[in-house]
Design an enzyme around this catalytic site. Structure first.
Site, PDB file in Angstrom:
ATOM      1  N   TYR A  53     -38.306  31.923 -16.247  1.00 15.70           N
ATOM      2  CA  TYR A  53     -37.679  31.942 -17.568  1.00 15.70           C
ATOM      3  C   TYR A  53     -37.750  33.348 -18.169  1.00 15.70           C
ATOM      4  CZ  TYR A  53     -37.778  26.784 -17.681  1.00 15.70           C
ATOM      5  OH  TYR A  53     -37.597  25.451 -17.410  1.00 15.70           O
ATOM      6  N   LEU A 217     -24.777  17.583 -26.311  1.00 15.75           N
ATOM      7  CA  LEU A 217     -23.711  16.598 -26.454  1.00 15.75           C
ATOM      8  C   LEU A 217     -24.163  15.369 -27.237  1.00 15.75           C
ATOM      9  CD1 LEU A 217     -21.806  16.561 -23.031  1.00 15.75           C
ATOM     10  CD2 LEU A 217     -21.560  18.084 -25.001  1.00 15.75           C
TER      11      LEU A 217
END
Length: 323
Positions: A53, A217
């Site tokens: 990351y 979403l």
């Protein structure tokens, strides 16, 4: 904050896990430190990161940000159940990725340096390595446990049969094996219910779902689009193809219940019996507070049934697709 054990272990963790993937690429170090401090204030003790990351050109930067936060002292490290991962390539030279014994040894030492700590509480394999035998992997992990560099081992993105293979090999070595599995799991993506969830339950692993809002979403994306709050990028548009009617029904249900869509998505995951702690990856403090709000929401059976109608789940294999 609510707490539970990580699978069959005696390790106590919060019901929400702080994901740190945005620290570095989207959230600057100062704000990341504030978010981590606030997470502790809210009772979140499980933090998840990875040695890759930080962005394509800055792999490891996120661990460095966390390490600098630990270095501030004040019990920050002691109050954190620290989970990181290895597998992804960290350089261009051979053996700088995957799960060979050599890379496991090098990767853990590099993570410990960046994290400024002497041990990792949960060391997770970010992906299955089909080219490395389980005896090699477990021998390397056993050495790390004996050295005190790691305490528990976890997996991520494993299939159900990978979990079974790992655990049965660990059993022959009289080793604890896996303590957790980190998989994508949310209302829109329920394929883990086929075989991963049954495997996790059978072997007593904690399930740590990533992407609980399916890339945003499930966070009210249609409403935000209508209100001009969020412009959809190409990736979001692609994910919406064929799903708008489904998401519209979901957002209508959320409005009917008087709750934010994202709260319902997290509350649904928290109601799943195999789930230990969904990973929430806030870019801002406001997003962290929104995630914690879901802990106070309990969904009744009628609501759970309606969610299953909107987002049909999967039955355990093979009954899902065979008699």
């Amino acid at each position: 904050m609510e707490f539970t054990h990580l699978g069959r272990t005696g390790l106590t963790v919060s019901r929400l896990c702080l994901g740190t993937m945005n620290f570095g690429p989207h959230t600057e170090e100062g704000e990341a430190h504030t978010i981590m401090d606030t997470a502790h204030d809210l009772g979140i003790n499980l933090f998840d990161t990875s040695n890759t990351y930080g962005g394509r050109e800055h792999r490891g930067r996120t661990e460095t940000i966390i390490g600098n936060w630990f270095a501030k002292g004040g019990g920050r490290r002691e109050r954190t159940v620290l989970a990181t991962k290895l597998y992804g390539e960290t350089g261009q030279w051979p053996n700088e990725g995957k799960l060979s014994a050599l890379n496991i040894r090098r990767a853990v030492d590099a993570s410990l340096r960046r994290l400024q700590t002497d041990h990792i509480d949960l060391y997770q394999m970010h992906h299955i390595d089909r080219a490395t035998p389980w005896d090699e992997i477990w021998q390397a992990m056993e050495v790390l446990v004996s050295q005190g560099k790691i305490i528990y081992v976890g997996s991520s993105n494993f299939a159900g049969w990978h979990i079974a293979q790992a655990q049965e090999t660990a059993r022959t070595r009289h080793f604890l094996g896996l303590s957790s599995e980190q998989s994508i799991y949310n209302l829109m993506e329920r394929n883990v219910e086929l075989e991963v969830v049954p495997a996790v339950e059978h072997y007593g692993l904690g399930l740590i779902p990533w992407s609980p809002l399916h890339g945003g979403l499930l966070g009210g994306i249609l409403r935000k689009e209508r209100e001009g709050v969020r412009r959809l990028d190409e990736v979001a548009e692609g994910r919406l193809v064929g799903r708008r009617e489904q998401l519209a029904a979901y957002e209508d249900l959320a409005a009917e219940l008087g709750h934010e869509p994202g709260d319902i998505a997290l509350a649904w995951l928290l109601s799943r019996p195999a789930v230990t702690a969904p990973i929430v990856g806030p870019r801002t403090l406001e997003q962290l507070y929104a995630a914690v709000r879901a802990l106070g929401l309990t969904l009744d059976q009628k609501t759970l049934d309606r969610l299953d109608e909107i987002f049909p789940g999967r039955r355990t294999a093979p009954e899902d697709y065979a008699w």
